[in-house]
Every structure is written in C-alpha cells, then in structure tokens.
Write a protein that holds these residues in place. Sequence first.
Motif, PDB file in Angstrom:
ATOM      1  N   ASP A  42      32.160  33.695  34.385  1.00  0.00           N
ATOM      2  CA  ASP A  42      32.075  34.915  35.183  1.00  0.00           C
ATOM      3  C   ASP A  42      31.277  35.966  34.407  1.00  0.00           C
ATOM      4  O   ASP A  42      31.709  36.414  33.349  1.00  0.00           O
ATOM      5  CB  ASP A  42      33.473  35.437  35.481  1.00  0.00           C
ATOM      6  CG  ASP A  42      33.478  36.605  36.455  1.00  0.00           C
ATOM      7  OD1 ASP A  42      32.461  37.329  36.534  1.00  0.00           O
ATOM      8  OD2 ASP A  42      34.504  36.794  37.127  1.00  0.00           O
ATOM      9  N   ARG A  44      30.947  38.999  34.812  1.00  0.00           N
ATOM     10  CA  ARG A  44      31.642  40.282  34.638  1.00  0.00           C
ATOM     11  C   ARG A  44      32.447  40.315  33.344  1.00  0.00           C
ATOM     12  O   ARG A  44      32.778  41.378  32.846  1.00  0.00           O
ATOM     13  CB  ARG A  44      32.560  40.554  35.831  1.00  0.00           C
ATOM     14  CG  ARG A  44      31.786  40.793  37.132  1.00  0.00           C
ATOM     15  CD  ARG A  44      32.711  40.919  38.297  1.00  0.00           C
ATOM     16  NE  ARG A  44      33.363  39.621  38.517  1.00  0.00           N
ATOM     17  CZ  ARG A  44      34.190  39.348  39.512  1.00  0.00           C
ATOM     18  NH1 ARG A  44      34.505  40.289  40.372  1.00  0.00           N
ATOM     19  NH2 ARG A  44      34.710  38.152  39.646  1.00  0.00           N
ATOM     20  N   TYR A  45      32.771  39.125  32.799  1.00  0.00           N
ATOM     21  CA  TYR A  45      33.586  39.051  31.584  1.00  0.00           C
ATOM     22  C   TYR A  45      32.846  38.461  30.391  1.00  0.00           C
ATOM     23  O   TYR A  45      33.261  38.649  29.247  1.00  0.00           O
ATOM     24  CB  TYR A  45      34.847  38.227  31.851  1.00  0.00           C
ATOM     25  CG  TYR A  45      35.750  38.891  32.850  1.00  0.00           C
ATOM     26  CD1 TYR A  45      36.620  39.904  32.458  1.00  0.00           C
ATOM     27  CD2 TYR A  45      35.711  38.538  34.192  1.00  0.00           C
ATOM     28  CE1 TYR A  45      37.431  40.537  33.375  1.00  0.00           C
ATOM     29  CE2 TYR A  45      36.525  39.165  35.117  1.00  0.00           C
ATOM     30  CZ  TYR A  45      37.385  40.164  34.696  1.00  0.00           C
ATOM     31  OH  TYR A  45      38.182  40.791  35.612  1.00  0.00           O
ATOM     32  N   ARG A  60      39.332  35.374  25.710  1.00  0.00           N
ATOM     33  CA  ARG A  60      39.340  35.630  27.153  1.00  0.00           C
ATOM     34  C   ARG A  60      38.930  34.455  28.030  1.00  0.00           C
ATOM     35  O   ARG A  60      38.859  34.611  29.239  1.00  0.00           O
ATOM     36  CB  ARG A  60      38.503  36.861  27.497  1.00  0.00           C
ATOM     37  CG  ARG A  60      39.047  38.121  26.809  1.00  0.00           C
ATOM     38  CD  ARG A  60      38.493  39.356  27.381  1.00  0.00           C
ATOM     39  NE  ARG A  60      39.154  39.581  28.674  1.00  0.00           N
ATOM     40  CZ  ARG A  60      38.733  40.461  29.555  1.00  0.00           C
ATOM     41  NH1 ARG A  60      37.678  41.183  29.310  1.00  0.00           N
ATOM     42  NH2 ARG A  60      39.361  40.616  30.682  1.00  0.00           N
ATOM     43  N   HIS A  61      38.645  33.275  27.469  1.00  0.00           N
ATOM     44  CA  HIS A  61      38.376  32.145  28.359  1.00  0.00           C
ATOM     45  C   HIS A  61      39.706  31.532  28.792  1.00  0.00           C
ATOM     46  O   HIS A  61      40.756  31.825  28.233  1.00  0.00           O
ATOM     47  CB  HIS A  61      37.453  31.116  27.691  1.00  0.00           C
ATOM     48  CG  HIS A  61      38.044  30.409  26.526  1.00  0.00           C
ATOM     49  ND1 HIS A  61      39.000  29.423  26.658  1.00  0.00           N
ATOM     50  CD2 HIS A  61      37.820  30.519  25.199  1.00  0.00           C
ATOM     51  CE1 HIS A  61      39.337  28.965  25.478  1.00  0.00           C
ATOM     52  NE2 HIS A  61      38.640  29.623  24.564  1.00  0.00           N
TER      53      HIS A  61
END
Length: 123
Positions: A42, A44-45, A60-61
């Motif tokens: 994504d 956005r991240y 964050r994955h």
Amino acid sequence: MRYLTISHFGASRVVLEDVEIDGRTIKAGQTVVLSLPSANRDPRYFENADEFDIGRPSRRHLAFGFGIHQCLGQHLARASLRIGFQKLFERFPDLRLATAAEQVPLRETAMHYGVRELPVTWG
C-alpha cells in the motif's frame, strides 16, 4: 517478508457489527478476507511500495499478522533467517544464484507463495 508475502490471504474474519470503512458498509455477519500482498504494498504506508529494498525498515508490514492475530512463531522465524543467512554466507562467501533471478521458479498458484527451487553455485 513485506515484498513477497508468504501467505496471499490473511485469516478471514466475521464482522460482529456493521462498520463503515472507506465509504463502504460491511454488515454484521459478513466475512472479510484481507489480501496481504496488497496491504503490504500500500503506497499510503510504504514509500516506493513496489520496490525491493533490503535496507528498508521492516516495520508495519502484515507478513506475520497484526495485533492479537500475530504469528506465534514470528520471533523464531526471524531469528532463524537472521542466523541462518549469516552462517550460510560465512561458510560460503561466494554463494550466488546459478541462474538469472528472473528465472528462479516460484510457487505462484499455491496457497503459500515461495520459491519452488533455488539453483546456486559457489567457489
């Protein structure tokens, strides 16, 4: 783990109450399945989400889940990979692919993604 997520789909979840996400309503009782490869790329991240960067921070994955739904073996898996690769390359410092990376056969149609075989050479 983020770039080539092992499992294509996260565990399915049944929605307990109506919820709106991104302008769409998911009704109580409906089942939701997350596409882990999509979530892990994504933009956005993740900056340059479709690029493999060995130096990218690994936070964050969703490869090992998230929150209360995390893989119990993730710490063992990370340690095994970190120690295993270090020892492998110490023992075989000239280890390299015996074919072009694009020709490495992958298991793309199985439930769990991965390399089917990895031809290597050294010396």
